[in-house]
Design a protein around this motif. Sequence first.
Motif, short mmCIF file in Angstrom:
data_model
loop_
_atom_site.label_atom_id
_atom_site.label_comp_id
_atom_site.label_asym_id
_atom_site.label_seq_id
_atom_site.Cartn_x
_atom_site.Cartn_y
_atom_site.Cartn_z
N GLU A 25 0.83 -1.20 0.00
CA GLU A 25 0.00 0.00 0.00
C GLU A 25 0.87 1.25 0.00
O GLU A 25 2.04 1.22 0.38
CB GLU A 25 -0.91 0.01 1.23
CG GLU A 25 -1.91 -1.14 1.26
CD GLU A 25 -2.82 -1.07 2.48
OE1 GLU A 25 -2.65 -0.10 3.28
OE2 GLU A 25 -3.66 -1.95 2.65
N CYS A 26 0.26 2.35 -0.46
CA CYS A 26 0.97 3.64 -0.50
C CYS A 26 0.00 4.75 -0.13
O CYS A 26 -0.85 5.13 -0.94
CB CYS A 26 1.57 3.90 -1.87
SG CYS A 26 2.48 5.46 -1.96
N PRO A 27 0.09 5.28 1.09
CA PRO A 27 -0.82 6.35 1.51
C PRO A 27 -0.47 7.71 0.91
O PRO A 27 -1.21 8.67 1.10
CB PRO A 27 -0.66 6.37 3.04
CG PRO A 27 0.73 5.88 3.25
CD PRO A 27 1.00 4.87 2.17
N PHE A 28 0.65 7.80 0.19
CA PHE A 28 1.11 9.10 -0.31
C PHE A 28 0.82 9.30 -1.79
O PHE A 28 1.17 10.34 -2.34
CB PHE A 28 2.62 9.23 -0.08
CG PHE A 28 3.03 8.89 1.32
CD1 PHE A 28 2.81 9.78 2.37
CD2 PHE A 28 3.63 7.68 1.61
CE1 PHE A 28 3.17 9.47 3.66
CE2 PHE A 28 4.00 7.36 2.90
CZ PHE A 28 3.77 8.25 3.93
N ALA A 29 0.21 8.31 -2.44
CA ALA A 29 -0.07 8.42 -3.87
C ALA A 29 -1.51 8.03 -4.14
O ALA A 29 -2.13 7.28 -3.39
CB ALA A 29 0.89 7.54 -4.67
N ALA A 30 -2.05 8.55 -5.26
CA ALA A 30 -3.43 8.27 -5.61
C ALA A 30 -3.60 6.84 -6.11
O ALA A 30 -4.71 6.32 -6.13
CB ALA A 30 -3.90 9.26 -6.68
N TRP A 31 -2.51 6.19 -6.53
CA TRP A 31 -2.57 4.81 -6.99
C TRP A 31 -1.31 4.07 -6.56
O TRP A 31 -0.34 4.68 -6.13
CB TRP A 31 -2.72 4.76 -8.51
CG TRP A 31 -1.67 5.55 -9.24
CD1 TRP A 31 -0.40 5.16 -9.54
CD2 TRP A 31 -1.80 6.88 -9.74
NE1 TRP A 31 0.28 6.14 -10.19
CE2 TRP A 31 -0.56 7.23 -10.35
CE3 TRP A 31 -2.85 7.82 -9.76
CZ2 TRP A 31 -0.34 8.46 -10.94
CZ3 TRP A 31 -2.62 9.05 -10.36
CH2 TRP A 31 -1.38 9.35 -10.94
N VAL A 32 -1.35 2.77 -6.68
CA VAL A 32 -0.21 1.95 -6.28
C VAL A 32 0.97 2.24 -7.21
O VAL A 32 0.85 2.09 -8.43
CB VAL A 32 -0.57 0.46 -6.32
CG1 VAL A 32 0.65 -0.39 -5.96
CG2 VAL A 32 -1.72 0.16 -5.38
N PRO A 33 2.10 2.65 -6.69
CA PRO A 33 3.23 3.00 -7.55
C PRO A 33 3.96 1.77 -8.08
O PRO A 33 3.83 0.66 -7.55
CB PRO A 33 4.15 3.82 -6.62
CG PRO A 33 3.85 3.29 -5.26
CD PRO A 33 2.38 2.92 -5.28
N LEU A 34 4.75 2.00 -9.12
CA LEU A 34 5.60 0.95 -9.68
C LEU A 34 7.01 1.14 -9.16
O LEU A 34 7.51 2.27 -9.10
CB LEU A 34 5.63 1.03 -11.21
CG LEU A 34 4.34 0.73 -11.95
CD1 LEU A 34 4.56 0.95 -13.45
CD2 LEU A 34 3.88 -0.68 -11.69
N PRO A 35 7.70 0.07 -8.78
CA PRO A 35 9.10 0.22 -8.38
C PRO A 35 9.96 0.53 -9.60
O PRO A 35 9.91 -0.16 -10.61
CB PRO A 35 9.44 -1.15 -7.79
CG PRO A 35 8.48 -2.10 -8.42
CD PRO A 35 7.23 -1.32 -8.68
N CYS A 36 10.75 1.60 -9.52
CA CYS A 36 11.65 1.98 -10.62
C CYS A 36 12.97 1.23 -10.54
O CYS A 36 13.61 1.00 -11.57
CB CYS A 36 11.93 3.48 -10.59
SG CYS A 36 10.48 4.52 -10.72
N ALA A 37 13.39 0.88 -9.34
CA ALA A 37 14.70 0.27 -9.16
C ALA A 37 14.74 -0.46 -7.83
O ALA A 37 13.93 -0.19 -6.92
CB ALA A 37 15.80 1.32 -9.22
#
Length: 293
Positions: A25-37
Amino acid sequence: PDGNLWVEGCGKRRRLDGTFETAPECPFAAWVPLPCAQDIYGNFWSLAEGDCGRQVLVLPANAPALWQVAGLEAGRWDYLLTDSVGFIWVAGAAGWRRFCPRQAEAGWQVLRDNFPQSAVTATGLSPADLALVACASGAVLELDANAAGAVLLHSLATLPKAAHCVHTDRHGAIWAATEDALYYREAAANAWQRSWEKKRGRLPGGGNHDIFSAPLKGKLYVGGGWAGAWGLPPRDHVCDELFAFDGQGESWEVASRMYLPRRYNGTAELDGRIESIDLANETMIVSGVSVQL
């Protein structure tokens, strides 16, 4: 970066074995982010859109259920990458920043001196797995550091136009694509890639080492191991997993878990089973995903 299939905004991610699990989960974004690295400590990093610009997020290996703000102010960040030394690099119109998890208390370092003023147009990893950067000026640079941590810039090429994609292949050659041409730089004569071939998969567990391996039925098994710097902030970590590497898919998976973490343990194949022996002369037999003492 871990071989799993992530979809931005999707609450599930597909594992290598075909099963699905809940995405962090990510409370800081409107959607689940993708890992870049993924860094050498086992942490995932991402850039997420916010009201005040892009926010750098981290998913610590030792707290993998929730994305966290990585301590850098939101801004005009366009690129994020990690290198084999352990640094996390962020670049964009807001400038350059560098973070060392082993010195987390120092925070993000602002990089100005001797850094190119030209905008970044592409990033990747160099043949040495260091940060590879293409600039609007046409310069292609490798970012390194000396023993004191000072940044060293190595010029690898100067192209007629800015590259919009840079890539190092498994043979150690560098490719750069501009809007109208594709450039190629052959691997150095002494490049390690001329003798070794780098596989895509990466052994889980951060900087896992002090390990042994054994082949069985087309896979390579590694039992346990020790990461001297794992998670965020990095700390010692002894693994209890039995890892399996699939040479065809070039991917790692956790085949089983041992009843206690182990390092410096021997791993061997005997009668179609994986045998792990630790320093106390205890023997653990692992066959498939079952564990017998």
